[in-house]
Each structure stands twice: as structure tokens, then as C-alpha cells.
Design a protein around this motif. Structure first.
Motif, short mmCIF file in Angstrom:
data_model
loop_
_atom_site.label_atom_id
_atom_site.label_comp_id
_atom_site.label_asym_id
_atom_site.label_seq_id
_atom_site.Cartn_x
_atom_site.Cartn_y
_atom_site.Cartn_z
N UNK A 41 -16.60 7.49 6.30
CA UNK A 41 -15.81 8.62 5.81
C UNK A 41 -14.57 8.06 5.12
N UNK A 42 -14.38 8.40 3.85
CA UNK A 42 -13.24 7.91 3.08
C UNK A 42 -12.34 9.10 2.75
N UNK A 43 -11.05 9.04 3.09
CA UNK A 43 -10.17 10.18 2.84
C UNK A 43 -9.81 10.31 1.36
N UNK A 44 -9.35 11.48 0.98
CA UNK A 44 -8.89 11.71 -0.38
C UNK A 44 -7.57 10.95 -0.60
N UNK A 45 -7.36 10.51 -1.84
CA UNK A 45 -6.11 9.83 -2.17
C UNK A 45 -5.84 9.94 -3.66
N UNK A 46 -4.60 9.66 -4.00
CA UNK A 46 -4.20 9.69 -5.41
C UNK A 46 -3.24 8.54 -5.68
N UNK A 47 -3.49 7.82 -6.77
CA UNK A 47 -2.67 6.67 -7.13
C UNK A 47 -2.12 6.89 -8.54
N UNK A 48 -0.82 6.73 -8.68
CA UNK A 48 -0.18 6.79 -9.98
C UNK A 48 0.40 5.42 -10.30
N UNK A 80 0.82 -1.20 0.00
CA UNK A 80 0.00 0.00 0.00
C UNK A 80 0.86 1.26 0.00
N UNK A 81 1.92 1.24 0.76
CA UNK A 81 2.83 2.40 0.81
C UNK A 81 3.49 2.62 -0.55
N UNK A 82 3.84 1.51 -1.21
CA UNK A 82 4.46 1.61 -2.54
C UNK A 82 3.49 2.22 -3.53
N UNK A 83 2.20 1.90 -3.37
CA UNK A 83 1.18 2.40 -4.29
C UNK A 83 0.77 3.83 -3.98
N UNK A 84 0.65 4.17 -2.68
CA UNK A 84 0.09 5.46 -2.29
C UNK A 84 1.11 6.43 -1.71
#
Length: 510
Positions: A191-198, A163-167
Motif C-alpha cells: 500500500x503506497x500513500x498519496x503524495x505530492x512533490x513540487x 525527504x521532509x524538505x521535498x515532501x
């Protein structure tokens, strides 16, 4: 000076009978006959203190007892719930299942830990789910109720590293809290926090967070509300859809649902979405709109009467196809004569479709058994689902489409064994229709990036009309397809469809 002493003496004279409650002057001692009354008051105060302490002990004991009883009932209910999510003997293995349940209870709270398996065979993903439970009547001292449950996924070290590698260092811990009432109802807040995945290939997923709540009554009905500010998915620069981007903005939903499955048996509700966009990358590298819907408004209404569920809904929007504006998009749909209990059971079975058996001797129909039982109860009620209208107005020209699917007259006997499939084919009623002005066809071709000259359009329409696939009336074209009484018809004329009985003769007109 003697007179002064006399005056003082008079001030300290014994109080009259009944005056023991009066306070003597400071220089005088309290009358002797008043002293026992003061002791009586002190005795009464001591008794009140003892009584208050006893009452406090009773309250504490009652609260502790209530907490214990609540905890025991919760344990029974939550363990039984988790056991029901396990694979059952003789049944296909579900794609979502609980493999282990651990429950550790105390006076004020408990912890339920579930080991989950998601997927089938080599594709199975193991996960751990933990519920931190606070017992009532004052769960976590944050209100009144049977329990407060805070739920979370517990990731292994390997999963945390992935997960850390992805986010990266983005905060991804969602909040899921459930307040349980004494009557069996509950309210869950997400409640779901904002996130971004590349992705390494160049794709991108940007999520601006979300929130939702659902309040479920003891009978299984519910109210709900959800909000999704924005999310966007971008494809890599290379692949089947290079650079394509899909964006949803400001989506909201609220409504109610009925027991026994509130999310399948919806009642009154509404929703909206500011925009939904599909974008592509042009030859010059710039993004351009391919398809857009905006200002979407959705309403629904449903109810149960006599055990049968009926519902209807509508959607309105504007938008754009390529460079051409969509003046209006309208959709209307309806559900009729659905046996509520059976429909809910069928939806539940579809959601819990089992993994395919690896045993070559296994009955291929075994996986369908959970769906066949509610289907047998559903079909004799003549159920019907339809899209009553889908209309699109483009450049002042409107095209319309509709369909209706139902089953009429299937008896309980016909749902048994080998009789079911012939009955379905014979008594299925399907109608589809489309109509559009001829002037709209060049606009659609232009919007789709495939413009056609008018003479080619006329040639193709004449060929389709000659084959009986369309009917041309003035400046409009239309087409109808029907399947009823085991026969297929196009624009009222029978056609042969492989596998259908009763070919060659049209059913009687109705």
C-alpha cells in the motif's frame, strides 16, 4: 401435631438403593451411604482439571516448540537470501547489493536489518532495510502460517531531513506486509500513500496512491493484482518541454505468471486504463492535448509446454492526436519458442547488470558473461518475438505496421566463443513492414502540427518510390525491410548494409 411430624419423618426416610443421585428434600440431610459417591464425583472433577491443565501445558509447549523451529528455519532462509544479494567474488559488482546482514531472533519474532548500496561509484546511495518478523504457527496472532513480515526503509537523520524538505509534512510511509506459508509460498501486500512533490524549478509530481498484491506459490508461479488511481507529472515552465504534463488515470492490472520467474513468464492476465494524456502549453498559456489514449483494454495469455514458453497479447484503445480523433488503436504481439529456464535467467541477468569495472586491464566481456550463459541455451530453440500488428485508424483511414525478430538454426557449437557473433548475424531473421493509405498522410502531418500541401506529399512519394524505398499501389503505399541469411532487402531487393556478410546477392526465395 404428631401426625405432621410423622409425615415429615416419612419424607426424610432413607432413599432406596440406587437413588443416591437423587436430591433429598431441603429439610433432610443426605443419606450417609450417598456421601462417598459425592466425594468420588469431586475426585473425578479434580482429575479432569489436572488433565486439562496438562493438555494445556502440552499445547503451549508444542506451540512454543513449533515457533522455535519455524524461527530457526526462517533465519536460515532469510539470511541465505540476503547473502545471495551481496557482491560475489570474481563477479561484476551489481548496481543493487547488500553490504551487511544483521539478524536478531527471539522466540516469538525476529528482526532482519539489511544495509543496501544502490548505484555505482560516486553515485551510490546507502539505505537501510528492516524486516520485522513474527514467527508462526500463529504469526502476530493474526492467522496461521510460518511468518508475518512487515518491511520498511529506515532513513538516517540526513535522509529524513531531505525527504521532509521535498515532501513537507506529507505522510509517506508505505505498507509492505508478507505472509509466509509453511510450504514456502508467500503473499505480499503493498500500500503506497498519496503524495505530492513540487520541485524548486516549478515541476510537479502528484501521486494518488497505489495498492498491489502478489501471491507466489512454492514452485515460483504467482497471481497478482495492482491498482493505480492516478498520477501526473508536470514539467517546469522553462526547459526542453516547458509546461508539458503527463497524466495516467485509473490503471488496473491482474494476472498470473509461471515459475521460475513469474513476472517474466506471464500467463493469463488483463488490464485497463481510463486515460493516458500528454498535454502542452500553447502560446496563449493554455494547456492543449498533444496525444491521448483512452479506454485502453489489455489481455494476455501464455503457457509453457515441453520447457518452451509461448505467449500472446493484444491492446485496444481510442484517443486523440492534437485536435484529430483516433478512432481506434490496436496492437497484437507474440513470443514463441523461448526456453523458459534460460529466458528467466537472461531476464534476471539483465535486471542485475553490474557496475562497470574501473580496472583498465579488465575484460570488457566479463560483465556480459551472466547474460551469455542463458543466451547460449536460448538461441538453439529458434526463439522469436514479434509485434504482429500495430494499426491506427485516424479519420476513417487505417495505417498498419508489424515486425518479427527471430534466430533460426543456431547450433550449440555456434554459441561458443568467437563463433557466436558471426552466427547471430548470419542466422538472424528480421522483418518489418508498414502500409498506409495516401489520404492519411495529410492528416498525420496536421496532427503532428506540420501540415504539408498535397503536391509536396506527391513529390516526396514519387522520389521515395524512384529510390525503391516504397511501393505505391493505387491509393496506398507500403514498405518492407528484411534481414535474413546475412543479407538485407528493401521491398525484395538487396541493399548494402555496412558490417553484414553476404552482400550483393539476395537469399533464395522461400
Amino acid at each position: 401435631m404428631a401426625p405432621a411430624r410423622g409425615r415429615a419423618s416419612s419424607r426424610c426416610a432413607p432413599l432406596k438403593a440406587g437413588a443416591c443421585g437423587a436430591r433429598p428434600p431441603p429439610q433432610c440431610a443426605a443419606p450417609a451411604r450417598c456421601r462417598p459417591a459425592r466425594k468420588n464425583r469431586e475426585s473425578r472433577m479434580n482429575k479432569k482439571t489436572v488433565l486439562a491443565a496438562a493438555l494445556g501445558a502440552v499445547v503451549v509447549a508444542g506451540w512454543a516448540g513449533a515457533t522455535y523451529v519455524t524461527g530457526q528455519k526462517l533465519k536460515t532462509a532469510l539470511v541465505a537470501q540476503a547473502e545471495g544479494w551481496k557482491a560475489q567474488p570474481g563477479q561484476p559488482q551489481p548496481a543493487f547489493r547488500v553490504t551487511d546482514v544483521q539478524y536478531r531472533a527471539g522466540l516469538l519474532g525476529a528482526t532482519r536489518t539489511l544495509t543496501l548500496a544502490i548505484g555505482c561509484g560516486a553515485e551510490t546511495t546507502p539505505l537501510t532495510w528492516r524486516d520485522d518478523i513474527r514467527h508462526g504457527p500463529l504469526p502476530g496472532f493474526a492467522g496461521f502460517g510460518a511468518a508475518r513480515i512487515d518491511s520498511s526503509l529506515v532513513l538516517s537523520a540526513e535522509q529524513q531531513a531531505q525527504l521532509k524538505k521535498l515532501l513537507g509534512d506529507a505522510q509517506t510511509q508505505l505498507s509492505l506486509r508478507t505472509l509466509v506459508a509453511y510450504n514456502g509460498g508467500y503473499k505480499t501486500q503493498l500500500e503506497v500513500p498519496a503524495l505530492r512533490i513540487k520541485s524548486p524549478e516549478g515541476g510537479d509530481f502528484e501521486f494518488k496512491g497505489a495498492s498491489a498484491w502478489v501471491q507466489v506459490r512454492a514452485d515460483g508461479g504467482a497471481r497478482y493484482e495492482a491498482s493505480l488511481p492516478s498520477y501526473a507529472v508536470s514539467a517546469p515552465g522553462q526547459g526542453p518541454a516547458p509546461g508539458m504534463r503527463f497524466v495516467v488515470t485509473d490503471a488496473k492490472l491482474q494476472g498470473e505468471g509461471y515459475a521460475p520467474m513469474w513476472w517474466a513468464l506471464s500467463g493469463k492476465g488483463s488490464g485497463s486504463m481510463a486515460a493516458m494524456n500528454f498535454e502542452t502549453v500553447a502560446a496563449d498559456g493554455q494547456r492543449k492535448p498533444m496525444f491521448t489514449l483512452k479506454n485502453m483494454k489489455y489481455t494476455q495469455d501464455g503457457g509453457i509446454a515441453g520447457g518452451l514458453y509461448q505467449a500472446s497479447g493484444s491492446l485496444q484503445a481510442q484517443g486523440q492526436i492534437g485536435s484529430l480523433p483516433l478512432d481506434a488503436v490496436t496492437m497484437k504481439f507474440s513470443l514463441k519458442q523461448l526456453h523458459a529456464q534460460s529466458y528467466a535467467a537472461l531476464m534476471g541477468a539483465l535486471m542485475n547488470t553490474g557496475c562497470p569495472s574501473k580496472d583498465p586491464a579488465a575484460d570488457p566481456m566479463a560483465a556480459l558473461q551472466p547474460m551469455l550463459a542463458p543466451l547460449k541455451e536460448l538461441l538453439p530453440q529458434n526463439p522469436q518475438i514479434s509485434m504482429d500488428e500495430l494499426s491506427v485508424t485516424l479519420g476513417g483511414q487505417t495505417a498498419k505496421m508489424s515486425y518479427q525478430l527471430g534466430f533460426n538454426g543456431i547450433t550449440a557449437a555456434e554459441t561458443e566463443g568467437a563463433a557466436l557473433m558471426p552466427a547471430l548475424m548470419q542466422k538472424m531473421a528480421l522483418r518489418m513492414g508498414v502500409e498506409a493509405p495516401v489520404a492519411l498522410l495529410p492528416k498525420l502531418g496536421e496532427a503532428l502540427g506540420q501540415p504539408l500541401p498535397p503536391e509536396l506529399i506527391d513529390q516526396q512519394l514519387a522520389q521515395a518510390e524512384g529510390q525503391g524505398f516504397i511501393v505505391r499501389t493505387g491509393d496506398s503505399i507500403s514498405a518492407k525491410f528484411e534481414l535474413r541469411e546475412g543479407a538485407a532487402l528493401v521491398n525484395g531487393k538487396p541493399i548494402a548494409v555496412p558490417g553484414l556478410p553476404g552482400q550483393g546477392a539476395a537469399p533464395a526465395a522461400r
